[in-house]
Design a protein around this motif. Structure first.
Motif, PDB file in Angstrom:
ATOM      1  N   ASN A 172       0.822  -1.212   0.000  1.00  0.00           N
ATOM      2  CA  ASN A 172       0.000   0.000   0.000  1.00  0.00           C
ATOM      3  C   ASN A 172       0.857   1.264   0.000  1.00  0.00           C
ATOM      4  N   SER A 176       1.207   3.976  -3.147  1.00  0.00           N
ATOM      5  CA  SER A 176       0.943   5.395  -2.907  1.00  0.00           C
ATOM      6  C   SER A 176       2.095   6.268  -3.391  1.00  0.00           C
ATOM      7  N   ARG A 181      -3.181  11.086  -5.430  1.00  0.00           N
ATOM      8  CA  ARG A 181      -4.154  10.774  -4.380  1.00  0.00           C
ATOM      9  C   ARG A 181      -5.516  10.379  -4.954  1.00  0.00           C
ATOM     10  N   PHE A 184      -5.236   6.608  -6.321  1.00  0.00           N
ATOM     11  CA  PHE A 184      -4.754   5.527  -5.469  1.00  0.00           C
ATOM     12  C   PHE A 184      -5.874   4.600  -4.990  1.00  0.00           C
ATOM     13  N   GLY A 185      -7.057   5.148  -4.722  1.00  0.00           N
ATOM     14  CA  GLY A 185      -8.134   4.364  -4.124  1.00  0.00           C
ATOM     15  C   GLY A 185      -8.536   3.152  -4.927  1.00  0.00           C
ATOM     16  N   ALA A 188      -5.735   0.555  -4.774  1.00  0.00           N
ATOM     17  CA  ALA A 188      -5.713  -0.120  -3.475  1.00  0.00           C
ATOM     18  C   ALA A 188      -6.883  -1.091  -3.353  1.00  0.00           C
ATOM     19  N   GLY A 346     -13.800   1.742  -4.413  1.00  0.00           N
ATOM     20  CA  GLY A 346     -12.525   2.384  -4.730  1.00  0.00           C
ATOM     21  C   GLY A 346     -12.658   3.360  -5.891  1.00  0.00           C
ATOM     22  N   ASP A 350     -12.563   7.557  -5.477  1.00  0.00           N
ATOM     23  CA  ASP A 350     -11.588   8.329  -6.254  1.00  0.00           C
ATOM     24  C   ASP A 350     -12.275   9.450  -7.025  1.00  0.00           C
ATOM     25  N   ARG A 355     -14.223   9.632   0.712  1.00  0.00           N
ATOM     26  CA  ARG A 355     -13.891   8.325   1.273  1.00  0.00           C
ATOM     27  C   ARG A 355     -14.615   8.088   2.598  1.00  0.00           C
ATOM     28  N   SER A 402      -6.596   3.905   1.776  1.00  0.00           N
ATOM     29  CA  SER A 402      -6.491   5.008   0.815  1.00  0.00           C
ATOM     30  C   SER A 402      -6.715   6.350   1.507  1.00  0.00           C
ATOM     31  N   ASN A 406      -3.884   9.142   1.569  1.00  0.00           N
ATOM     32  CA  ASN A 406      -4.166  10.426   0.911  1.00  0.00           C
ATOM     33  C   ASN A 406      -3.834  11.615   1.798  1.00  0.00           C
TER      34      ASN A 406
END
Length: 508
Positions: A172, A176, A181, A184-185, A188, A346, A350, A355, A402, A406
């Motif tokens: 993870n 990253s 940012r 990434f979600g 991940a 995810g 994003d 989130r 995430s 972030n």
């Protein structure tokens, strides 16, 4: 600073256009690598960026997913092995405490070593560290198939936790350092969905391997450990060639692509892809950051529930009246549904940068699911409860990682914070390993009630708290009330502030 935050962060999903450069974005980031795409139109730059992302995804994500599938399969297959005669052959029999102790000892070594692993990952390089720990835990898993008593099983589980500790926080953190940012979600989520696939694949694989019971005078449970362990060793050896280093050293990148990757990260206010010497002040910066502890609280809520669910789902289904093989197979659909929702959350988080809201919504699914299990109105209702339970737990794991990643910036600080958050969450596996007791079958009310508490108090409550605190801090920064933090500092000193920079706007 207020204007800069609104201008740059609002558009951090893409490379700055030529018009943006004219207003000084490149001048603000004076240490950016030269722009290899200078003079190109926005459309041309967007095409290049999309092609670059696709290249990164193909090089990084599939193999890392395979590694985590092996990891999660190897740590949770003991639940499948139990159904196939593990406790009887090792003389544990009805001694639930001995079995639970073997589950618990894994999480002790796993959690204690986890906060240190990202420092080792950065120092030893991913292409060395990740394959090495894979080979080690594959050997341990293989030897677990040779255990003849409870003490041997305990020792093997302890060393399995020690060897596996570096993979999940390490990957993870590693991802990253490659993606913005807002990108990434979903990565991940795809990576973590391998855990749900492992749960589903593990049931099918265990049902097949159990057919080898008696071969070499070993039970089906022993062959589960041996064959899955040998597969992990082989994949670990291949990983010395398949796992790549950080962007500043990755050999598959050309110099032009390397400059593009580092530029897009720095424009997203990240320096995590670059070289930096470790200092204890980075460790203390993580310890003193309130986000470390709210993140740990949230992750505790979903991870404690995750291990309870994954370790005992086959037993829960078996208590609904199904035989061993059928129970293994019926454990597949809840995991498959969880994998699909994990990836969707995810992607959605994003796109919306919400989130916290995603965590809150999913937690209600989990609360409803475990309430159905507690109500126990019949096998059909309880089985439906396992579906909702999986849907409420799995997406929140990747989403919380995430969310934490972030909102923490700095080469080592982010790695240490992820280690703390994930380590504390996994330490709750000790609790999870002891809440589904044989004497509570078939309804397992204490176990379901404990998971309900984890989801309600820590996952839901922690997500609400962090959402509130982040919103409040963003308002302070956007109104200019944090600008005094950078008074008298030059550009390099400001960059070293990481997420303490007044223009670093938190992801909600």
């Amino acid at each position: 600073m207020k204007d800069l935050a609104e201008h740059v962060d609002g558009d951090s999903d893409r490379t700055p256009s030529n018009e943006e450069k004219e207003v000084g974005v490149d001048a603000i980031y004076s240490d950016l690598p030269p722009d290899p795409d200078a003079g190109l139109s926005d459309e041309e730059r967007a095409r290049i960026d999309k092609k670059l992302l696709w290249k990164l995804d193909l090089k990084l994500i599939p193999w890392l997913c395979l590694l985590y599938l092996c990891s999660f399969l190897d740590r949770t297959n003991i639940g499948n092995a139990k159904l196939d005669g593990l406790t009887q052959d090792l003389g544990i029999g009805t001694d639930q405490s001995a079995y639970n102790a073997a589950l618990s000892i894994f999480f002790v070594s796993y959690s204690l070593f986890e906060p240190l692993t990202n420092i080792l990952l950065k120092r030893l390089r991913p292409s060395i560290f990740i394959p090495a720990i894979m080979v080690l835990w594959g050997v341990v898993m293989t030897l677990m198939g040779a255990c003849t008593n409870a003490s041997g099983l305990m020792a093997a589980r302890f060393f399995l936790g020690l060897a596996e500790a570096g993979l999940f926080p390490g990957v993870n953190y590693y991802l990253s350092c490659w993606y913005k940012r807002s990108e990434f979600g979903i990565r991940a989520a795809i990576f973590f969905s391998a855990a749900a696939v492992a749960g589903s694949f593990g049931g099918l694989l265990a049902a097949a391997i159990n057919l080898m019971a008696g071969v070499g005078k070993k039970g089906g449970w022993a062959w589960i450990f041996i064959l899955e362990g040998l597969a992990t060793v082989l994949i670990g050896i291949a990983s010395f060639w398949m796992v790549h280093d950080f962007p500043d050293e990755a050999t598959f990148l050309s110099d032009v692509d390397r400059a593009r990757v580092i530029r897009r990260l720095k424009l997203d206010k990240q320096s995590s892809a670059e070289h930096e010497e470790f200092k204890m002040e980075y460790f203390w910066a993580s310890v003193k950051d309130w986000k470390t502890w709210t993140g740990a609280m949230i992750y505790m809520g979903c991870d404690g529930a995750l291990y309870a669910f994954s370790l005992f789902l086959p037993s829960i289904i078996a208590e609904l009246g199904y035989a061993s093989t059928k129970a293994q197979l019926l454990s597949v659909p809840p995991y498959a549904a969880a994998a699909i929702l994990t990836i969707f959350v995810g992607w959605f988080a994003d796109r919306t940068r919400q989130r916290g809201i995603c965590n809150i919504a999913c937690s209600f699914l989990g609360l409803i699911g475990f309430s159905m299990l507690i109500a126990g109105k019949g096998a059909g209702v309880s089985y439906a409860g396992t579906f909702l339970g999986a849907l409420g737990i799995y997406p929140c794991i990747a989403n919380t990682i995430s969310w934490t990643s972030n909102n923490v910036e700095g080469v080592y600080k982010r790695g240490i914070t992820l280690g703390f958050v994930i380590g504390w969450g996994n330490l709750n596996g000790v609790v999870s390993s002891n809440i589904y007791r044989a004497k509570d079958a078939p309804r397992y009310l204490p176990g379901h009630g404990t998971v309900l508490g984890y989801l309600g108090v820590f996952l839901l409550g922690g997500s609400l708290l962090q959402e509130f605190l982040l919103r409040r801090e963003n308002k302070m920064r956007l109104s200019g009330k944090r600008d005094h933090w950078i008074e008298g500092k030059n550009h390099s000193e400001i960059e070293l502030l990481g997420d303490k920079r007044p223009d670093f706007i938190y992801t909600l």
